[in-house]
Design a protein around this motif. Sequence first.
Motif, PDB file in Angstrom:
ATOM      1  N   ALA A   1       2.714 -17.817  19.172  1.00 47.30           N
ATOM      2  CA  ALA A   1       2.214 -18.589  20.316  1.00 47.30           C
ATOM      3  C   ALA A   1       0.772 -18.200  20.639  1.00 47.30           C
ATOM      4  CB  ALA A   1       3.115 -18.370  21.529  1.00 47.30           C
ATOM      5  N   SER A   2       0.489 -16.889  20.603  1.00 49.18           N
ATOM      6  CA  SER A   2      -0.884 -16.441  20.866  1.00 49.18           C
ATOM      7  C   SER A   2      -1.839 -16.963  19.804  1.00 49.18           C
ATOM      8  CB  SER A   2      -0.933 -14.909  20.911  1.00 49.18           C
ATOM      9  OG  SER A   2      -0.116 -14.404  21.945  1.00 49.18           O
ATOM     10  N   ARG A   3      -1.392 -16.944  18.553  1.00 52.71           N
ATOM     11  CA  ARG A   3      -2.256 -17.428  17.477  1.00 52.71           C
ATOM     12  C   ARG A   3      -2.547 -18.914  17.630  1.00 52.71           C
ATOM     13  NH1 ARG A   3      -0.176 -17.050  11.363  1.00 52.71           N
ATOM     14  NH2 ARG A   3       1.293 -18.560  12.237  1.00 52.71           N
ATOM     15  N   GLN A   4      -1.525 -19.697  17.974  1.00 53.12           N
ATOM     16  CA  GLN A   4      -1.752 -21.124  18.181  1.00 53.12           C
ATOM     17  C   GLN A   4      -2.722 -21.372  19.332  1.00 53.12           C
ATOM     18  OE1 GLN A   4       2.110 -22.883  18.689  1.00 53.12           O
ATOM     19  NE2 GLN A   4       2.652 -22.727  16.523  1.00 53.12           N
ATOM     20  N   GLY A   5      -2.558 -20.601  20.416  1.00 56.65           N
ATOM     21  CA  GLY A   5      -3.486 -20.747  21.533  1.00 56.65           C
ATOM     22  C   GLY A   5      -4.910 -20.400  21.142  1.00 56.65           C
ATOM     23  N   LEU A   6      -5.074 -19.309  20.401  1.00 61.12           N
ATOM     24  CA  LEU A   6      -6.417 -18.919  19.958  1.00 61.12           C
ATOM     25  C   LEU A   6      -7.010 -19.954  19.008  1.00 61.12           C
ATOM     26  CD1 LEU A   6      -5.847 -15.095  19.361  1.00 61.12           C
ATOM     27  CD2 LEU A   6      -7.270 -16.124  21.129  1.00 61.12           C
ATOM     28  N   GLN A   7      -6.188 -20.482  18.118  1.00 59.86           N
ATOM     29  CA  GLN A   7      -6.685 -21.502  17.194  1.00 59.86           C
ATOM     30  C   GLN A   7      -7.134 -22.750  17.944  1.00 59.86           C
ATOM     31  OE1 GLN A   7      -3.302 -21.882  14.595  1.00 59.86           O
ATOM     32  NE2 GLN A   7      -4.067 -20.378  13.127  1.00 59.86           N
ATOM     33  N   SER A   8      -6.373 -23.142  18.974  1.00 61.92           N
ATOM     34  CA  SER A   8      -6.769 -24.308  19.771  1.00 61.92           C
ATOM     35  C   SER A   8      -8.081 -24.039  20.508  1.00 61.92           C
ATOM     36  CB  SER A   8      -5.664 -24.660  20.769  1.00 61.92           C
ATOM     37  OG  SER A   8      -4.459 -24.987  20.100  1.00 61.92           O
ATOM     38  N   GLN A   9      -8.202 -22.845  21.090  1.00 60.51           N
ATOM     39  CA  GLN A   9      -9.444 -22.512  21.788  1.00 60.51           C
ATOM     40  C   GLN A   9     -10.630 -22.501  20.834  1.00 60.51           C
ATOM     41  OE1 GLN A   9      -9.305 -19.151  24.549  1.00 60.51           O
ATOM     42  NE2 GLN A   9      -7.086 -19.249  24.537  1.00 60.51           N
ATOM     43  N   ILE A  10     -10.425 -21.934  19.658  1.00 60.04           N
ATOM     44  CA  ILE A  10     -11.517 -21.867  18.679  1.00 60.04           C
ATOM     45  C   ILE A  10     -11.919 -23.266  18.239  1.00 60.04           C
ATOM     46  CG2 ILE A  10     -12.069 -21.151  16.324  1.00 60.04           C
ATOM     47  CD1 ILE A  10     -10.415 -18.622  16.840  1.00 60.04           C
ATOM     48  N   ALA A  11     -10.909 -24.130  17.993  1.00 60.51           N
ATOM     49  CA  ALA A  11     -11.227 -25.497  17.566  1.00 60.51           C
ATOM     50  C   ALA A  11     -12.000 -26.241  18.649  1.00 60.51           C
ATOM     51  CB  ALA A  11      -9.939 -26.241  17.215  1.00 60.51           C
ATOM     52  N   GLY A  12     -11.509 -26.147  19.903  1.00 59.35           N
ATOM     53  CA  GLY A  12     -12.206 -26.834  20.989  1.00 59.35           C
ATOM     54  C   GLY A  12     -13.602 -26.295  21.217  1.00 59.35           C
ATOM     55  N   LEU A  13     -13.732 -24.963  21.182  1.00 60.75           N
ATOM     56  CA  LEU A  13     -15.044 -24.361  21.410  1.00 60.75           C
ATOM     57  C   LEU A  13     -15.994 -24.671  20.259  1.00 60.75           C
ATOM     58  CD1 LEU A  13     -16.657 -22.627  23.343  1.00 60.75           C
ATOM     59  CD2 LEU A  13     -15.834 -20.595  22.161  1.00 60.75           C
TER      60      LEU A  13
END
Length: 430
Positions: free
Chosen positions: A239-251
Amino acid sequence: MTTRILRLSAATMLLASAAVAIAPRLTGHISSSAVVNAPIIAVYAPFDGVIEHASPSIAQPVEEGDTLLVLNNRSLRGSELRALRSSLAAVSGEMSGLTQQSNAPERLRKELENRRDAAIDARKRWFVPRLDEAWAMVQHAEATVDASKARLQRIEKLSKNGSIAQREVEEARTTLLEDRATLASATATMRRLQIERDALTGGSNLDLESNDLEQIGYRLDEIAVRQADIQARLIQLRASRQGLQSQIAGLSIETKKQNAFVPKVTAAGVIWEVSAPEGSSVSIGEPLAQVLDCSRRFMEVILPEDSFETIVPGTPAQVKYKGASESFTARVSAVYGANTRPNRNMQAAEPRLTVDSGLRVIVGIGPADPSDPKVSRAFCEVGRSAEVRFDRKNTILDAVRALAGRVGLLDQPLVAGLVNDRTETDSRIN
């Protein structure tokens, strides 16, 4: 009589001359205070940045699709992006380690299960001869008990006849008790073996002689608990990895978009307000440059409200610039009621309106060619005064009739006859 006729004729000629002089006022609406206007396209800074390429200079022509300026983002979020990627790498590393830890107990679990199954199979095989032996011992003990019972009965009969001493009777009874104890022991041994065999067949780890299977069971329970902990942690890390991946993609998308702001010109025109020079810092929301849209020039005039039914979009109007020798035809593009309030902030010129209320009429005068140096230097003639005329259906004769009515000459039969005869003639011609 002749003198009167001459006077009336002279008066009629004077009325006609006066009507010709004031005909524009009586035969149409005229606004002499119209001003050429055009919308302004303003560009604002979407973020704090530095001007890399400034806009063209003032009054320079620009075409649709041209690059207006280049603004670089001075507050890039690269450090935040790197921190997120570092966190993602740490989470991925921990997940890899936990996966390896999960694989080791899994292999041990399979090994222990194999050992347990092998031990159970061996015990099952071990029980077969043991149960046979126990069953034989039980049968032997039962036969011994039966023999001891028969011997005791025979001795007791002989003892009643006095043939055998009482001591032998007691010995026979003792022997029977011992044989019964042996039978009970053999029966108990066989039942214990049966219980152990049934426990192994049912999957239980019960072992009355050894705790090997029990220890294997304990180890398997420990492995199951450890595996559950690892899986729970892996779920959290995923779950943390998915959240980080989403943040990285958006940023990443946001950073890419905000790396540079390169606005394009949306309509042909001229630079109305230039940007700051190259290297200048600007803040978010600050105006960068303004373009005068020469493709949508117009004039605004105020007419009486009773013209609302006759002045509609598409109505022709004659426009004549102050100082020009010729006029040209334009058309009404919009008509607003008396209570509307335009947005003057987006217009290049301030109209000279002589009245505050009335029918607001917008007259489109067509685009200008900003590529012509004379046109661009004159800002597409924005701010130039002009006279706008809206023709009515009245004729010069209508103007004469109206003027004659005002001065009371229509009461004279000669003048009335001239006007009416002309009207009838016009009607017949039309």
